[in-house]
Design a protein around this motif. Sequence first.
Motif, PDB file in Angstrom:
ATOM      1  N   THR A 208      39.732  30.765  29.750  1.00 29.22           N
ATOM      2  CA  THR A 208      40.181  29.699  30.272  1.00 29.22           C
ATOM      3  C   THR A 208      39.339  28.654  29.696  1.00 29.22           C
ATOM      4  O   THR A 208      38.047  28.806  29.269  1.00 29.22           O
ATOM      5  CB  THR A 208      40.623  29.674  31.551  1.00 29.22           C
ATOM      6  N   VAL A 209      39.294  27.320  30.268  1.00 29.01           N
ATOM      7  CA  VAL A 209      38.627  26.065  29.722  1.00 29.01           C
ATOM      8  C   VAL A 209      37.248  25.906  30.524  1.00 29.01           C
ATOM      9  O   VAL A 209      36.519  25.054  29.954  1.00 29.01           O
ATOM     10  CB  VAL A 209      39.380  24.874  29.843  1.00 29.01           C
ATOM     11  N   THR A 210      36.909  26.811  31.592  1.00 33.12           N
ATOM     12  CA  THR A 210      35.546  26.675  31.924  1.00 33.12           C
ATOM     13  C   THR A 210      35.295  28.005  32.526  1.00 33.12           C
ATOM     14  O   THR A 210      36.158  28.939  32.979  1.00 33.12           O
ATOM     15  CB  THR A 210      35.474  25.595  33.132  1.00 33.12           C
ATOM     16  N   PRO A 211      33.872  28.496  32.287  1.00 34.07           N
ATOM     17  CA  PRO A 211      33.352  29.758  33.087  1.00 34.07           C
ATOM     18  C   PRO A 211      33.697  29.957  34.483  1.00 34.07           C
ATOM     19  O   PRO A 211      33.965  30.887  35.070  1.00 34.07           O
ATOM     20  CB  PRO A 211      31.872  29.794  32.584  1.00 34.07           C
ATOM     21  N   GLU A 212      33.513  28.521  35.193  1.00 34.91           N
ATOM     22  CA  GLU A 212      33.662  28.670  36.613  1.00 34.91           C
ATOM     23  C   GLU A 212      35.091  29.001  37.151  1.00 34.91           C
ATOM     24  O   GLU A 212      35.590  29.870  37.938  1.00 34.91           O
ATOM     25  CB  GLU A 212      33.514  27.292  37.430  1.00 34.91           C
ATOM     26  N   LEU A 213      36.183  28.619  36.342  1.00 30.81           N
ATOM     27  CA  LEU A 213      37.751  29.012  36.355  1.00 30.81           C
ATOM     28  C   LEU A 213      37.828  30.193  36.271  1.00 30.81           C
ATOM     29  O   LEU A 213      38.754  31.210  37.146  1.00 30.81           O
ATOM     30  CB  LEU A 213      38.641  27.866  35.681  1.00 30.81           C
ATOM     31  N   HIS A 214      37.451  30.811  35.082  1.00 30.31           N
ATOM     32  CA  HIS A 214      37.436  32.257  34.568  1.00 30.31           C
ATOM     33  C   HIS A 214      36.970  33.029  35.854  1.00 30.31           C
ATOM     34  O   HIS A 214      37.742  34.089  36.247  1.00 30.31           O
ATOM     35  CB  HIS A 214      36.725  32.318  33.650  1.00 30.31           C
ATOM     36  N   ASP A 215      36.045  33.029  36.374  1.00 31.94           N
ATOM     37  CA  ASP A 215      35.110  33.814  37.452  1.00 31.94           C
ATOM     38  C   ASP A 215      35.893  33.487  38.411  1.00 31.94           C
ATOM     39  O   ASP A 215      35.893  34.491  39.240  1.00 31.94           O
ATOM     40  CB  ASP A 215      33.578  33.204  37.268  1.00 31.94           C
ATOM     41  N   ALA A 216      36.372  32.349  38.936  1.00 31.68           N
ATOM     42  CA  ALA A 216      36.862  32.328  40.246  1.00 31.68           C
ATOM     43  C   ALA A 216      38.255  33.055  40.245  1.00 31.68           C
ATOM     44  O   ALA A 216      38.576  33.759  41.407  1.00 31.68           O
ATOM     45  CB  ALA A 216      37.198  30.814  40.523  1.00 31.68           C
ATOM     46  N   SER A 217      38.898  33.003  39.170  1.00 33.09           N
ATOM     47  CA  SER A 217      40.191  33.648  39.165  1.00 33.09           C
ATOM     48  C   SER A 217      39.977  35.114  39.216  1.00 33.09           C
ATOM     49  O   SER A 217      40.773  36.037  39.721  1.00 33.09           O
ATOM     50  CB  SER A 217      40.816  33.349  37.990  1.00 33.09           C
ATOM     51  N   LEU A 218      39.240  35.657  38.466  1.00 31.64           N
ATOM     52  CA  LEU A 218      38.908  37.167  38.694  1.00 31.64           C
ATOM     53  C   LEU A 218      38.179  37.619  39.830  1.00 31.64           C
ATOM     54  O   LEU A 218      38.420  38.626  40.314  1.00 31.64           O
ATOM     55  CB  LEU A 218      37.706  37.580  37.521  1.00 31.64           C
ATOM     56  N   ALA A 219      37.604  36.763  40.414  1.00 32.72           N
ATOM     57  CA  ALA A 219      36.974  37.034  41.933  1.00 32.72           C
ATOM     58  C   ALA A 219      38.093  37.344  42.754  1.00 32.72           C
ATOM     59  O   ALA A 219      38.117  38.248  43.718  1.00 32.72           O
ATOM     60  CB  ALA A 219      36.099  36.123  42.247  1.00 32.72           C
ATOM     61  N   THR A 220      39.319  36.632  42.645  1.00 31.81           N
ATOM     62  CA  THR A 220      40.396  36.532  43.505  1.00 31.81           C
ATOM     63  C   THR A 220      41.199  37.862  43.143  1.00 31.81           C
ATOM     64  O   THR A 220      41.793  38.224  44.103  1.00 31.81           O
ATOM     65  CB  THR A 220      41.223  35.335  43.497  1.00 31.81           C
ATOM     66  N   LEU A 221      41.084  38.031  42.006  1.00 34.91           N
ATOM     67  CA  LEU A 221      42.284  39.375  41.612  1.00 34.91           C
ATOM     68  C   LEU A 221      41.448  40.579  41.636  1.00 34.91           C
ATOM     69  O   LEU A 221      41.977  41.673  41.759  1.00 34.91           O
ATOM     70  CB  LEU A 221      42.593  39.139  39.783  1.00 34.91           C
ATOM     71  N   ARG A 222      40.152  40.788  41.682  1.00 32.97           N
ATOM     72  CA  ARG A 222      39.430  41.946  41.511  1.00 32.97           C
ATOM     73  C   ARG A 222      39.602  42.818  42.793  1.00 32.97           C
ATOM     74  O   ARG A 222      39.346  42.402  43.886  1.00 32.97           O
ATOM     75  CB  ARG A 222      37.765  41.652  41.167  1.00 32.97           C
ATOM     76  N   ASP A 223      39.939  44.021  42.649  1.00 38.54           N
ATOM     77  CA  ASP A 223      40.035  44.998  43.808  1.00 38.54           C
ATOM     78  C   ASP A 223      41.004  44.544  44.636  1.00 38.54           C
ATOM     79  O   ASP A 223      41.181  45.329  45.771  1.00 38.54           O
ATOM     80  CB  ASP A 223      38.606  45.113  44.390  1.00 38.54           C
ATOM     81  N   ARG A 224      41.867  43.683  44.361  1.00 36.15           N
ATOM     82  CA  ARG A 224      43.018  43.114  45.263  1.00 36.15           C
ATOM     83  C   ARG A 224      44.463  43.268  44.580  1.00 36.15           C
ATOM     84  O   ARG A 224      45.222  44.092  45.224  1.00 36.15           O
ATOM     85  CB  ARG A 224      42.829  41.712  46.015  1.00 36.15           C
ATOM     86  N   TYR A 225      44.349  42.711  43.440  1.00 40.36           N
ATOM     87  CA  TYR A 225      45.732  42.592  42.893  1.00 40.36           C
ATOM     88  C   TYR A 225      45.459  43.485  41.556  1.00 40.36           C
ATOM     89  O   TYR A 225      46.618  43.838  40.944  1.00 40.36           O
ATOM     90  CB  TYR A 225      46.114  41.175  42.179  1.00 40.36           C
ATOM     91  N   ALA A 226      44.098  43.888  40.959  1.00 43.28           N
ATOM     92  CA  ALA A 226      44.285  44.547  39.656  1.00 43.28           C
ATOM     93  C   ALA A 226      42.695  45.222  39.781  1.00 43.28           C
ATOM     94  O   ALA A 226      41.593  44.699  40.356  1.00 43.28           O
ATOM     95  CB  ALA A 226      44.295  43.642  38.659  1.00 43.28           C
ATOM     96  N   ARG A 227      42.627  46.151  39.024  1.00 45.11           N
ATOM     97  CA  ARG A 227      41.145  46.528  38.609  1.00 45.11           C
ATOM     98  C   ARG A 227      40.785  45.640  37.392  1.00 45.11           C
ATOM     99  O   ARG A 227      41.497  45.154  36.712  1.00 45.11           O
ATOM    100  CB  ARG A 227      41.398  47.961  37.845  1.00 45.11           C
ATOM    101  N   VAL A 228      39.492  45.343  37.454  1.00 44.17           N
ATOM    102  CA  VAL A 228      38.893  44.477  36.460  1.00 44.17           C
ATOM    103  C   VAL A 228      37.876  45.028  35.822  1.00 44.17           C
ATOM    104  O   VAL A 228      37.005  45.502  36.126  1.00 44.17           O
ATOM    105  CB  VAL A 228      38.381  43.162  36.972  1.00 44.17           C
ATOM    106  N   THR A 229      38.256  45.412  34.342  1.00 39.06           N
ATOM    107  CA  THR A 229      37.177  46.241  33.508  1.00 39.06           C
ATOM    108  C   THR A 229      37.169  45.321  32.421  1.00 39.06           C
ATOM    109  O   THR A 229      37.314  44.263  32.072  1.00 39.06           O
ATOM    110  CB  THR A 229      38.085  47.505  33.352  1.00 39.06           C
ATOM    111  N   THR A 230      36.008  45.861  31.754  1.00 37.63           N
ATOM    112  CA  THR A 230      35.583  45.588  30.267  1.00 37.63           C
ATOM    113  C   THR A 230      36.310  46.139  29.148  1.00 37.63           C
ATOM    114  O   THR A 230      37.082  47.211  29.168  1.00 37.63           O
ATOM    115  CB  THR A 230      34.263  45.710  30.009  1.00 37.63           C
TER     116      THR A 230
END
Length: 248
Positions: A208-230
């Motif tokens: 997305t257009v800023t690293p802050e938005l990207h990181d905040a979104s993944l922090a919300t999704l991680r281990d709650r709505y999805a696995r987050v992997t590389t």
Amino acid sequence: MIQPDPSSPDSIDPLRSVYHQSMIDIALHRELLISHNAALLCIDLQYLDAAPGHGVFATPDQGGVSAEGQAYYFDRLEKRVLPGVRKLQDVFRSHDLEVIHTRIQALTHDGRDRSKGHKRLNLLAAPGSRDADFLEQVAPDPERDEIVINKTASGVFSSTNLHYVLNNMGIEALFIVGVYTNECVETTVRDACDLGYLVTVVEDCCATVTPELHDASLATLRDRYARVTTLGDTIGTVERLIPETETP
């Protein structure tokens, strides 16, 4: 009395361990991949929102994204996301797993069928337009007859028949990549989870257009709505669990 560490993940999210044990760290993720009931879902990698000089980035001051934000976004797309998505697509294809593509595209040239939100945003990718075209590097493979889902809303499940299509094919797990992390990707992940899919987000294949938005979104999704992997972990998992399909 021992006080909890306020910096620990469980202090930040008290329900983290419950969700992790029930939805994230479960054998079904592995089983659905092995049985080919998993698919790669590529979100909106098209000229409208992922190419400089086109669509929402047609002019430098269009779309409300600063020059710095655009520079960050397109640098991440060019150097990490698009090469990574292509590698992941090739791995899924070589193991005979479905690769599915979504894009923003109206049914009509004047866009009268668009969602109210897209009308308010003046967002239109007409059929056959350059804005509706997929980026060539990660476009559907015509020889594999890959599925394309057209939408005019942030969430593909709320605005299309994707859920019906996935049910028809027996797909129960989704690996999700694309843009924007905090908009169409996050909405799709949340909806998919609510519909019962097991979801994996490949973090370095989203932007997305800023690293802050990207990181905040993944922090919300991680281990709650999805696995987050590389990307590396995802490719390693697929190649470890599924034999590569031999080319006739």
